[in-house]
Scaffold this motif. Structure first.
Motif, PDB file in Angstrom:
ATOM      1  N   SER A 132      12.240   4.815   1.867  1.00  0.00           N
ATOM      2  CA  SER A 132      11.813   3.450   1.516  1.00  0.00           C
ATOM      3  C   SER A 132      13.091   2.621   1.486  1.00  0.00           C
ATOM      4  CB  SER A 132      11.133   3.410   0.144  1.00  0.00           C
ATOM      5  OG  SER A 132       9.758   3.620   0.258  1.00  0.00           O
ATOM      6  N   HIS A 189       8.577  -9.638  -5.389  1.00  0.00           N
ATOM      7  CA  HIS A 189       7.670  -9.999  -6.486  1.00  0.00           C
ATOM      8  C   HIS A 189       7.667 -11.516  -6.720  1.00  0.00           C
ATOM      9  CE1 HIS A 189       7.946  -5.692  -8.456  1.00  0.00           C
ATOM     10  NE2 HIS A 189       7.571  -5.664  -7.186  1.00  0.00           N
ATOM     11  N   LYS A 206       2.993  -2.658   6.970  1.00  0.00           N
ATOM     12  CA  LYS A 206       2.733  -1.455   7.774  1.00  0.00           C
ATOM     13  C   LYS A 206       1.223  -1.324   7.920  1.00  0.00           C
ATOM     14  CE  LYS A 206       6.985   0.893   6.585  1.00  0.00           C
ATOM     15  NZ  LYS A 206       7.668   1.868   5.759  1.00  0.00           N
ATOM     16  N   PRO A 252       9.903  -4.257 -11.825  1.00  0.00           N
ATOM     17  CA  PRO A 252      10.328  -5.261 -12.801  1.00  0.00           C
ATOM     18  C   PRO A 252       9.679  -6.595 -12.455  1.00  0.00           C
ATOM     19  CG  PRO A 252      11.964  -5.062 -11.078  1.00  0.00           C
ATOM     20  CD  PRO A 252      10.911  -4.020 -10.778  1.00  0.00           C
ATOM     21  N   HIS A 260      11.186   1.144 -18.034  1.00  0.00           N
ATOM     22  CA  HIS A 260      10.090   1.327 -18.998  1.00  0.00           C
ATOM     23  C   HIS A 260      10.638   1.705 -20.372  1.00  0.00           C
ATOM     24  CE1 HIS A 260       6.852   1.138 -16.081  1.00  0.00           C
ATOM     25  NE2 HIS A 260       7.486   2.003 -15.315  1.00  0.00           N
ATOM     26  N   THR A 269       4.769  -4.363  -4.323  1.00  0.00           N
ATOM     27  CA  THR A 269       5.743  -4.408  -3.222  1.00  0.00           C
ATOM     28  C   THR A 269       7.163  -4.208  -3.771  1.00  0.00           C
ATOM     29  OG1 THR A 269       5.812  -6.799  -3.482  1.00  0.00           O
ATOM     30  CG2 THR A 269       4.336  -5.938  -1.789  1.00  0.00           C
ATOM     31  N   PRO A 270       8.153  -4.115  -2.868  1.00  0.00           N
ATOM     32  CA  PRO A 270       9.544  -4.005  -3.320  1.00  0.00           C
ATOM     33  C   PRO A 270       9.945  -5.151  -4.258  1.00  0.00           C
ATOM     34  CG  PRO A 270       9.377  -3.503  -0.982  1.00  0.00           C
ATOM     35  CD  PRO A 270       8.022  -3.956  -1.410  1.00  0.00           C
ATOM     36  N   HIS A 285      -1.605   3.246 -16.861  1.00  0.00           N
ATOM     37  CA  HIS A 285      -1.842   2.153 -15.913  1.00  0.00           C
ATOM     38  C   HIS A 285      -3.255   1.576 -16.032  1.00  0.00           C
ATOM     39  CE1 HIS A 285       1.688   2.292 -13.157  1.00  0.00           C
ATOM     40  NE2 HIS A 285       1.206   1.140 -12.778  1.00  0.00           N
ATOM     41  N   GLY A 298       3.482   3.922  -2.602  1.00  0.00           N
ATOM     42  CA  GLY A 298       3.270   4.928  -3.641  1.00  0.00           C
ATOM     43  C   GLY A 298       2.410   4.487  -4.808  1.00  0.00           C
ATOM     44  N   ASN A 345      14.733   0.461 -11.945  1.00  0.00           N
ATOM     45  CA  ASN A 345      13.566   1.112 -11.346  1.00  0.00           C
ATOM     46  C   ASN A 345      12.983   2.207 -12.231  1.00  0.00           C
ATOM     47  OD1 ASN A 345      11.575   1.977  -9.610  1.00  0.00           O
ATOM     48  ND2 ASN A 345      12.827   1.766  -7.798  1.00  0.00           N
ATOM     49  N   VAL A 360       3.386  -5.114 -15.218  1.00  0.00           N
ATOM     50  CA  VAL A 360       2.979  -3.746 -15.557  1.00  0.00           C
ATOM     51  C   VAL A 360       4.098  -3.009 -16.312  1.00  0.00           C
ATOM     52  CG1 VAL A 360       2.220  -1.515 -14.650  1.00  0.00           C
ATOM     53  CG2 VAL A 360       1.409  -3.631 -13.578  1.00  0.00           C
ATOM     54  N   TRP A 394      14.122  -0.259   1.052  1.00  0.00           N
ATOM     55  CA  TRP A 394      14.471  -1.318   0.094  1.00  0.00           C
ATOM     56  C   TRP A 394      15.152  -0.750  -1.155  1.00  0.00           C
ATOM     57  CZ3 TRP A 394      12.131  -1.229  -4.785  1.00  0.00           C
ATOM     58  CH2 TRP A 394      11.011  -0.393  -4.921  1.00  0.00           C
ATOM     59  N   ARG A 395      14.985   0.565  -1.370  1.00  0.00           N
ATOM     60  CA  ARG A 395      15.579   1.171  -2.568  1.00  0.00           C
ATOM     61  C   ARG A 395      17.063   1.430  -2.346  1.00  0.00           C
ATOM     62  NH1 ARG A 395      10.821   5.258  -2.677  1.00  0.00           N
ATOM     63  NH2 ARG A 395       9.246   4.110  -3.840  1.00  0.00           N
ATOM     64  N   CYS A 425       0.836  -1.210   0.000  1.00  0.00           N
ATOM     65  CA  CYS A 425       0.000   0.000   0.000  1.00  0.00           C
ATOM     66  C   CYS A 425       0.866   1.254   0.000  1.00  0.00           C
ATOM     67  CB  CYS A 425      -0.937  -0.023   1.205  1.00  0.00           C
ATOM     68  SG  CYS A 425      -2.121  -1.376   1.130  1.00  0.00           S
ATOM     69  N   MET A 468       6.182 -13.847  -3.753  1.00  0.00           N
ATOM     70  CA  MET A 468       4.736 -13.628  -3.637  1.00  0.00           C
ATOM     71  C   MET A 468       4.020 -14.211  -4.859  1.00  0.00           C
ATOM     72  SD  MET A 468       4.557  -9.774  -2.063  1.00  0.00           S
ATOM     73  CE  MET A 468       4.771  -9.523  -0.296  1.00  0.00           C
TER      74      MET A 468
HETATM   75  N1  LIG Z   1       4.796   1.199 -13.242  1.00  0.00           N
HETATM   76  C1  LIG Z   1       5.258   2.323 -12.713  1.00  0.00           C
HETATM   77  O1  LIG Z   1       5.337   3.361 -13.359  1.00  0.00           O
HETATM   78  C2  LIG Z   1       5.703   2.321 -11.279  1.00  0.00           C
HETATM   79  C3  LIG Z   1       5.859   3.535 -10.581  1.00  0.00           C
HETATM   80  C4  LIG Z   1       6.260   3.478  -9.225  1.00  0.00           C
HETATM   81  C5  LIG Z   1       6.532   2.229  -8.637  1.00  0.00           C
HETATM   82  N2  LIG Z   1       6.402   1.094  -9.366  1.00  0.00           N
HETATM   83  C6  LIG Z   1       6.723  -0.240  -8.788  1.00  0.00           C
HETATM   84  O2  LIG Z   1       5.777  -0.550  -7.774  1.00  0.00           O
HETATM   85  C7  LIG Z   1       6.405  -1.348  -6.757  1.00  0.00           C
HETATM   86  C8  LIG Z   1       6.241  -0.644  -5.408  1.00  0.00           C
HETATM   87  O3  LIG Z   1       6.847   0.634  -5.486  1.00  0.00           O
HETATM   88  P1  LIG Z   1       6.391   1.835  -4.541  1.00  0.00           P
HETATM   89  O4  LIG Z   1       7.038   3.055  -5.127  1.00  0.00           O
HETATM   90  O5  LIG Z   1       4.935   1.801  -4.344  1.00  0.00           O
HETATM   91  O6  LIG Z   1       7.164   1.408  -3.195  1.00  0.00           O
HETATM   92  P2  LIG Z   1       6.797   1.826  -1.689  1.00  0.00           P
HETATM   93  O7  LIG Z   1       8.004   1.553  -0.879  1.00  0.00           O
HETATM   94  O8  LIG Z   1       6.181   3.192  -1.681  1.00  0.00           O
HETATM   95  O9  LIG Z   1       5.631   0.785  -1.333  1.00  0.00           O
HETATM   96  C9  LIG Z   1       5.869  -0.591  -1.147  1.00  0.00           C
HETATM   97  C10 LIG Z   1       4.943  -1.073  -0.044  1.00  0.00           C
HETATM   98  O10 LIG Z   1       5.100  -2.495   0.115  1.00  0.00           O
HETATM   99  C11 LIG Z   1       4.994  -2.757   1.488  1.00  0.00           C
HETATM  100  N3  LIG Z   1       5.561  -4.072   1.819  1.00  0.00           N
HETATM  101  C12 LIG Z   1       6.868  -4.402   1.981  1.00  0.00           C
HETATM  102  N4  LIG Z   1       6.975  -5.705   2.316  1.00  0.00           N
HETATM  103  C13 LIG Z   1       5.712  -6.205   2.342  1.00  0.00           C
HETATM  104  C14 LIG Z   1       5.174  -7.494   2.641  1.00  0.00           C
HETATM  105  N5  LIG Z   1       5.955  -8.541   2.950  1.00  0.00           N
HETATM  106  N6  LIG Z   1       3.821  -7.643   2.616  1.00  0.00           N
HETATM  107  C15 LIG Z   1       3.007  -6.594   2.321  1.00  0.00           C
HETATM  108  N7  LIG Z   1       3.473  -5.348   2.030  1.00  0.00           N
HETATM  109  C16 LIG Z   1       4.805  -5.166   2.048  1.00  0.00           C
HETATM  110  C17 LIG Z   1       5.732  -1.614   2.158  1.00  0.00           C
HETATM  111  O11 LIG Z   1       5.400  -1.482   3.535  1.00  0.00           O
HETATM  112  C18 LIG Z   1       5.262  -0.426   1.316  1.00  0.00           C
HETATM  113  O12 LIG Z   1       4.106   0.172   1.857  1.00  0.00           O
HETATM  114  C19 LIG Z   1       7.862  -1.512  -7.211  1.00  0.00           C
HETATM  115  O13 LIG Z   1       7.983  -2.703  -7.930  1.00  0.00           O
HETATM  116  C20 LIG Z   1       8.087  -0.318  -8.121  1.00  0.00           C
HETATM  117  O14 LIG Z   1       9.115  -0.504  -9.066  1.00  0.00           O
HETATM  118  C21 LIG Z   1       5.971   1.117 -10.654  1.00  0.00           C
END
Ligand SMILES: NC(=O)c1ccc[n+]([C@@H]2O[C@H](COP(=O)([O-])OP(=O)(O)OC[C@H]3O[C@@H](n4cnc5c(N)ncnc54)[C@H](O)[C@@H]3O)[C@@H](O)[C@H]2O)c1
Length: 334
Positions: free
Chosen positions: A162, A78, A38, A97, A182, A73-74, A287, A14, A178, A119, A164-165, A12, A81
């Motif tokens: 964050s 992927h 969280k 990815p 794209h 998620t990070p 999206h 970004g 990251n 995606v 994990w980054r 949940c 899960m």
């Molecule tokens: N397609 C796009 O344009 C685009 C843009 C941004 C992010 N993303 C991708 O989306 C994914 C997430 O990125 P983000 O920016 O939202 O990261 P983020 O760090 O904002 O969110 C990740 C969330 O996952 C949660 N999390 C971590 N471990 C977990 C677990 N075991 N169970 C449940 N939740 C868990 C974290 O607490 C966090 O809230 C990444 O793969 C990123 O590359 C894609």
């Protein structure tokens, strides 16, 4: 009667907002739950989107009433899960990815049974679709060369907030895996099967904060003899629109984010305009289009076209770029 898919979203942070927003508009989707370790994040999304929440995503593996799961998620999460959920018979849409490592992506493909989607929303941009058509229909004659440039900005806080980054173990890489993934994916989507890459990576700005690269460049050779070069960085002062340029015998196509320009005989005109606006405009606007298309494939009982096989080449490409860089720019087969 139209089937209603019962859906859950894991993560949940970004990007989840974009998935949840799209799902909330879809008639054939019932959002049943969101998960995040969280709890406050999961609860907030559950309240906003009127669904249940959990801090333990493995509940979804055991829940026969959930059909589809979105993984937001990070990167390193992927694969574990997706594999557990695919093995439980679910359809899975994972954010890019596909995985943080090629071997993990290969395992996902082995477990996918036609139910995995990834995606890469920018393939759906009107500019991307027009470029693809121009190549297929030979609109401007032979494609001679193509290039891409990503000049973006990431602050120290982007990495420290964050955790994990910025780490190979959890992000799997830096600007290539990251941000530029794209754009690299689009180069492959346009130019075909890559056979090798030469490249260099460096950490030019945030070297005291991240262990991954913030800057990379490379030269990709394709099976059809085409060459594509790319430059990507997170060290630019602001986020600039992604540029992709394709030079044909009889014209040039160039994108500026989602706006597409055509130049023929020295005359430049706009073929389509970017609809992207706002702070996160550089994510693109497609999206929702991708998510709807994923569910269309699900409703028709067929695999989604951006599946594991379609998503893995760009991961192989960027990992081979590290290998090339480590060997002083040697040519790495793909
Ligand atoms: N397609 C796009 O344009 C685009 C843009 C941004 C992010 N993303 C991708 O989306 C994914 C997430 O990125 P983000 O920016 O939202 O990261 P983020 O760090 O904002 O969110 C990740 C969330 O996952 C949660 N999390 C971590 N471990 C977990 C677990 N075991 N169970 C449940 N939740 C868990 C974290 O607490 C966090 O809230 C990444 O793969 C990123 O590359 C894609």
């Amino acid at each position: 009667m139209m089937k209603t898919f019962r859906t859950a979203v894991i993560g949940c942070g970004g990007i989840s907002q974009v998935h949840l927003g799209a799902l909330s508009k879809m008639e054939n989707v019932a959002l049943v739950s969101v998960a995040d370790v969280k709890e406050d994040r999961a609860r907030a999304k559950a309240e906003a989107f009127h669904c249940a929440y959990t801090t333990d995503w493995t509940e979804y593996v055991r829940d026969p009433d959930i059909d589809v799961i979105h993984i937001c998620t990070p990167h390193y999460l992927h694969a574990p899960m997706a594999i557990a959920l695919l093995d439980a018979g679910k359809r899975v849409l994972t954010e890019k990815p596909i995985a943080s490592e090629v071997r993990d992506a290969e395992s996902m493909i082995a477990h996918s049974d036609g139910r995995l989607g990834v995606v890469f929303q920018n393939r759906y941009n009107e500019a991307s679709q027009r470029i693809k058509r121009a190549i297929e229909e030979n609109t401007y004659g032979k494609l001679l060369s193509l290039r891409a440039a990503v000049n973006w900005h990431r602050t120290p806080e982007y990495y420290t907030e964050s955790g994990w980054r910025g780490r190979f173990a959890t992000e799997g890489g830096g600007v290539m895996i990251n941000q530029a993934i794209h754009t690299l994916d689009l180069l492959l989507y346009f130019a075909g099967k890559p056979v090798s890459v030469r490249g260099k990576v460096s950490t030019d700005l945030l070297y005291d904060i991240i262990e991954v690269e913030d800057t990379a460049h490379g030269l990709i050779l394709f099976e059809n003899g085409l060459l594509a070069n790319f430059y990507c960085t997170n060290t630019f002062g602001i986020d600039r629109p992604v540029e992709v340029e394709l030079v044909f015998e009889k014209g040039i196509l160039k994108t500026d984010a989602e706006t597409l320009y055509e130049t023929v005989e020295g005359e430049t005109r706009t073929l389509c305009r970017s609809a992207a606006k706002g702070e996160k405009a550089y994510w693109g606007t497609s999206h929702e289009v991708l998510i709807r298309d994923f569910y269309k494939a699900a409703a028709e009982g067929r695999p989604f076209w951006i599946d594991g096989e379609s998503a893995i080449p760009v991961l192989r490409l960027l990992k081979a770029t590290y290998a090339s860089s480590a060997q002083n720019g040697a040519e790495m087969p793909l």
